[in-house]
Enzyme design. Structure first.
Site, PDB file in Angstrom:
ATOM      1  N   ASP A 260       0.823  -1.206   0.000  1.00 36.11           N
ATOM      2  CA  ASP A 260       0.000   0.000   0.000  1.00 36.11           C
ATOM      3  C   ASP A 260       0.858   1.258   0.000  1.00 36.11           C
ATOM      4  O   ASP A 260       2.045   1.236   0.365  1.00 36.11           O
ATOM      5  CB  ASP A 260      -0.957   0.014   1.188  1.00 36.11           C
ATOM      6  CG  ASP A 260      -0.256   0.022   2.543  1.00 36.11           C
ATOM      7  OD1 ASP A 260       0.721  -0.736   2.693  1.00 36.11           O
ATOM      8  OD2 ASP A 260      -0.686   0.781   3.447  1.00 36.11           O
TER       9      ASP A 260
ATOM     10  N   ASP B 179       8.866   4.372  -1.276  1.00 35.52           N
ATOM     11  CA  ASP B 179       8.208   3.715  -0.138  1.00 35.52           C
ATOM     12  C   ASP B 179       7.025   2.874  -0.618  1.00 35.52           C
ATOM     13  O   ASP B 179       5.899   3.334  -0.630  1.00 35.52           O
ATOM     14  CB  ASP B 179       7.747   4.796   0.846  1.00 35.52           C
ATOM     15  CG  ASP B 179       7.167   4.239   2.116  1.00 35.52           C
ATOM     16  OD1 ASP B 179       7.379   3.052   2.396  1.00 35.52           O
ATOM     17  OD2 ASP B 179       6.490   5.005   2.836  1.00 35.52           O
TER      18      ASP B 179
ATOM     19  N   GLU C 134       0.107  -1.393   5.640  1.00 39.73           N
ATOM     20  CA  GLU C 134       1.186  -0.967   6.530  1.00 39.73           C
ATOM     21  C   GLU C 134       1.070   0.504   6.863  1.00 39.73           C
ATOM     22  O   GLU C 134       1.323   0.922   8.005  1.00 39.73           O
ATOM     23  CB  GLU C 134       2.544  -1.260   5.879  1.00 39.73           C
ATOM     24  CG  GLU C 134       3.753  -1.025   6.767  1.00 39.73           C
ATOM     25  CD  GLU C 134       4.303   0.398   6.730  1.00 39.73           C
ATOM     26  OE1 GLU C 134       5.160   0.721   7.570  1.00 39.73           O
ATOM     27  OE2 GLU C 134       3.871   1.195   5.859  1.00 39.73           O
ATOM     28  N   GLU C 135       0.699   1.311   5.868  1.00 38.50           N
ATOM     29  CA  GLU C 135       0.705   2.764   6.038  1.00 38.50           C
ATOM     30  C   GLU C 135      -0.341   3.266   7.025  1.00 38.50           C
ATOM     31  O   GLU C 135      -0.249   4.399   7.501  1.00 38.50           O
ATOM     32  CB  GLU C 135       0.496   3.451   4.681  1.00 38.50           C
ATOM     33  CG  GLU C 135       1.622   3.238   3.669  1.00 38.50           C
ATOM     34  CD  GLU C 135       2.893   4.003   4.016  1.00 38.50           C
ATOM     35  OE1 GLU C 135       2.942   4.608   5.114  1.00 38.50           O
ATOM     36  OE2 GLU C 135       3.828   3.989   3.219  1.00 38.50           O
TER      37      GLU C 135
ATOM     38  N   GLU D 100      12.259  -1.537   3.627  1.00 39.99           N
ATOM     39  CA  GLU D 100      11.900  -0.115   3.692  1.00 39.99           C
ATOM     40  C   GLU D 100      13.116   0.736   3.298  1.00 39.99           C
ATOM     41  O   GLU D 100      14.262   0.292   3.391  1.00 39.99           O
ATOM     42  CB  GLU D 100      11.457   0.250   5.105  1.00 39.99           C
ATOM     43  CG  GLU D 100      10.139  -0.372   5.537  1.00 39.99           C
ATOM     44  CD  GLU D 100       8.927   0.443   5.098  1.00 39.99           C
ATOM     45  OE1 GLU D 100       9.085   1.400   4.316  1.00 39.99           O
ATOM     46  OE2 GLU D 100       7.805   0.110   5.556  1.00 39.99           O
TER      47      GLU D 100
ATOM     48  N   HIS E 212       6.119   9.855   0.928  1.00 40.86           N
ATOM     49  CA  HIS E 212       4.908  10.595   1.291  1.00 40.86           C
ATOM     50  C   HIS E 212       4.902  12.016   0.719  1.00 40.86           C
ATOM     51  O   HIS E 212       4.027  12.818   1.080  1.00 40.86           O
ATOM     52  CB  HIS E 212       4.707  10.650   2.806  1.00 40.86           C
ATOM     53  CG  HIS E 212       4.604   9.309   3.461  1.00 40.86           C
ATOM     54  ND1 HIS E 212       4.150   9.138   4.758  1.00 40.86           N
ATOM     55  CD2 HIS E 212       4.904   8.062   3.030  1.00 40.86           C
ATOM     56  CE1 HIS E 212       4.178   7.855   5.078  1.00 40.86           C
ATOM     57  NE2 HIS E 212       4.641   7.182   4.032  1.00 40.86           N
TER      58      HIS E 212
END
Length: 379
Positions: free
Chosen positions: A66, A96, A128-129, A156, A350
């Protein structure tokens, strides 16, 4: 392969099944055995795949499928279509962390072509996010049905550095229920906002205590647990005693911090101090706190198998810590030697125009190829 994965809009609020279908078909085409675990609604899935023999001692390459939303961000190109510019690949999830998964998937044919002595596993999780909601089910299924791996590598973005620790993240929502009354008659009501403020004051005090007790040799920045009240709402008008107040808050503890003790202190304070005051004006008053997300802190054994293997694969001896949370703590808590190491920088995650340097992709390709060689020659 990076282009293919970025093209799937797997924002956490949406299904990831199209990406999982694609990845599973690709892996099965190269001889992998696969397992799925799904959310209760069946709209999202984890995928666990094995290439090589069904025996213990394998290595798991783990990552989440995700991504965070793009709404409200000023992108200069389509976030779900990879754009190459100046040695970088732009797109949501390039850093990410779809590039790591793409490298692992792209090299599946090379894994299949080798006579691996120990298996290489791929673990793709969902959500996960928004709280690492997929990983626990994936790990439980892996522990129950897969010969025990010796190492888990969570890919990551660490710039391919060896990350051996990160803070946890525990998120809670507290609702204080009081009783409305005219503001000139507070004795006839129960002020939910003032009660909530009392709770928030204790959270702030816990933050001050953690800061004062910060270990002098802590590798984290900042070197102590952090507390945050990020959202609060309540009340109707200035002349009405508010009957409800809600606030959302979090703790980001260091590995080993007494989270349970902190929560007990908050619960004891609510029960013995705040509630009696509220119930003086409203016997039905209540304070309810529920967890929204629980991501454990992570600290690898520096002498363990995971760190030793990744040092061998990268040629680096130095280790680092990261400020963000990952699924590594879940694997570690389940008894698996774990380390965090993957391509790209969290500084780009992000963000609008998220990108990964091609040099990082190439470094990850070399890393996984060395892993294949290691797995083929393992005694």
């Amino acid at each position: 392969m990076i282009e293919r994965l970025i093209a799937f809009d797997t924002t956490s609020s949406k299904s990831n099944l199209a990406l999982i279908d694609f990845a599973e078909a690709h892996l099965k085409a190269h001889g992998a055995t696969t397992r799925r675990t799904c959310n209760a609604e069946g709209t999202k899935a984890n995928l666990f795949a094995t290439l090589g023999p069904a025996r213990p001692g394998g290595v798991v390459l783990s990552g989440h499928t995700d991504v965070v939303p793009v709404e409200g961000q000023a992108w200069s190109s389509d976030p779900f279509r990879v754009t190459a510019r100046n040695g970088r690949l732009y797109g949501r999830g390039t850093a990410d962390m779809k590039s790591f998964l793409a490298v692992a998937l792209a090299l599946a044919p090379e894994m299949a072509a080798r006579e691996l002595a120990v298996p290489i596993h791929l673990a793709l999780s969902y959500d996960e996010e928004v709280g690492c909601f997929g990983a626990p089910g994936l790990i439980a299924d892996m522990a129950a049905h897969v010969p025990a791996p010796s190492v888990v590598i969570v890919g990551e973005p660490t710039m391919m550095k060896i990350a051996t620790a990160h803070k946890g993240c525990y998120v809670y929502h507290t609702t204080v229920t009081g009783k409305e009354a005219h503001s000139a008659q507070p004795h006839l009501g129960a002020n939910a906002i003032m009660a909530a403020a009392d709770m928030v004051h204790l959270i702030a005090a816990l933050q001050n205590e953690a800061q004062a007790a910060a270990p002098h040799d802590s590798p984290f920045d900042p070197p102590y647990a952090t507390f945050n009240v990020g959202h609060i709402t309540g009340g109707t008008a200035h002349n009405i005693i508010p009957n409800r107040c809600d606030f959302t808050w979090q703790i980001r503890p260091l590995p080993g911090d007494p989270v349970a003790e902190w929560l007990q202190r908050l619960d004891d304070h609510a029960r013995t101090t705040v509630l009696p005051t509220l119930r003086a004006g409203a016997p039905e008053a209540a304070i309810d706190t529920r967890p929204l997300a629980s991501v454990p802190a992570f600290r690898a054994s520096l002498d363990g198998a995971a760190v030793a293997l990744v040092r061998h694969l990268t040629g680096a001896n130095a280790t680092t810590t990261v400020s963000f949370g990952t699924e590594a703590g879940f694997f570690q808590d389940a008894g698996f030697e774990t380390v965090v190491c993957g391509p790209g920088s969290i500084d780009q995650a992000h963000q609008p125009d998220e990108f990964i340097d091609l040099a990082q992709v190439n470094a990850c390709v070399a890393f996984v190829r060395r892993l294949i060689e290691w797995a083929a020659n393992r005694a």
